[in-house]
Every structure is written in structure tokens, then in C-alpha cells.
Design an enzyme around this catalytic site. Sequence first.
Site, PDB file in Angstrom:
ATOM      1  CB  VAL A 158     -80.787  50.559  43.335  1.00 46.51           C
ATOM      2  CG1 VAL A 158     -81.076  50.626  41.852  1.00 46.51           C
ATOM      3  CG2 VAL A 158     -79.818  51.657  43.753  1.00 46.51           C
ATOM      4  CB  SER A 159     -81.591  47.270  47.545  1.00 46.61           C
ATOM      5  OG  SER A 159     -82.979  47.034  47.435  1.00 46.61           O
ATOM      6  CB  THR A 160     -76.774  47.721  47.556  1.00 49.11           C
ATOM      7  OG1 THR A 160     -76.618  47.168  46.231  1.00 49.11           O
ATOM      8  CG2 THR A 160     -77.566  46.742  48.418  1.00 49.11           C
ATOM      9  CD  GLN A 206     -79.251  46.830  43.584  1.00 54.40           C
ATOM     10  OE1 GLN A 206     -79.567  47.382  44.640  1.00 54.40           O
ATOM     11  NE2 GLN A 206     -80.074  46.019  42.927  1.00 54.40           N
TER      12      GLN A 206
END
Length: 203
Positions: A66-68, A71
Site C-alpha cells: 500500500v502507499s501509506t 492503509q
Amino acid sequence: MIIMKPGEMAKRLGITTTTLRNWDRSGKLPAKRTVSNQRYYTEEDYLKAINARSQDERINVIYARVSTRNQKDDLDDQVQFLQEYVNAKGVIVSEVVTDIGSGLNYKRKKWNALLDEVMNHKVKTIYIAYPDRFIRFGFDWFKLLCEKFGTEIVVVNNEKLSPEAEVVQDLISIIHVFSCRVYGLRKYKKKVGEDKDVNHIQS
């Protein structure tokens, strides 16, 4: 041609002569035989056995991203989904790699460490939920790279586990990069236009 007796072959492989005999009977590593029916092995047999062992020892890996950090629930969902998938297939997974970072970032430490394992012939299969979980762009190229080292990437194709917000954020990042480059080019062009020496040469 190098010829080895069963005892010599077993010693080189680090196994017992009984195991070697069982491999012969099962067809896993058939022995050659002399006219007098004595078993023996060649260097080619040894290399085949080593290669087969390295293939057997390669691991299956689940990769989720995931990006962050916000999440985390999405990350957990990916892992759970993939674990259920491999369990249903009867696949034993040795490693679960969870990564946090943009799919545009080629410097992700865990992702690069996984690629290092691939290129060291340590990974048999990588399971991912969706192509962009592995990399946002250029997935086909990386898939081909892995295949060259004998690693298969299995895409389960669950698009629901690919957050739409990430796509928007990545597109914004791309636009920002190109905007900066365009601005830089304009600034450079203006600077060149104001350079008297350059203008003198052009005239």
C-alpha cells in the site's frame, strides 16, 4: 569424463548412500551401471542433482503493498486474501512481504530485497493481488525479468484490493514531476535568452 562411485557421489551431495540408493530406485537420480552391474555416477549427474535441489529449495512468497501507513487495513486485506488463495491451492508460503510505499518508487527496500532474492534463484513464485501492487508501471517488464531467473509471478487479479485513491495520488505525482520539468525548461530557455554571450554567438 569423471566417474564417481555411490559413496563418492553421496559425500559430494552431503547425503547418505542409502538416500542415494532410494533416489536411484524412485527415479529421482538414476544411477548408471557398468557391464558388471556396478552403480556409478558422472559429473553431469552431480550437476543435475545440485540443480534439482536448488529448485526444490526455492520459496514461495506473498507480496502486498500500500502507499501509506493509513492503509493498514487494505494491507491486511491483501495478505489475508492471498493467504486464503494459496491455502486453497495447497501452496506452502515461506515468506510474506508487506510493503509501504508508492508503486512509482523503484527504491523500496523490501521490494528490491525481493528482486535480489529472485536474481539469486531463491524464489519460485511470487503471489500478488493485482499488478500495480508490485509496480505501478512496467509490470510486464519486471514479470519477464523474474521469468528469466525461473520465478513466476502469479497475479490473482483482485482489482478491489487496488485502492483507487492510490491511482489518483500517483497521477498527481507524475503531473507534478513533468510540471517541474516544463518549468525548469522554460526557466532555462529564459536564462539562455538573457545570456548576452549566447545571443552574440547566435547573431
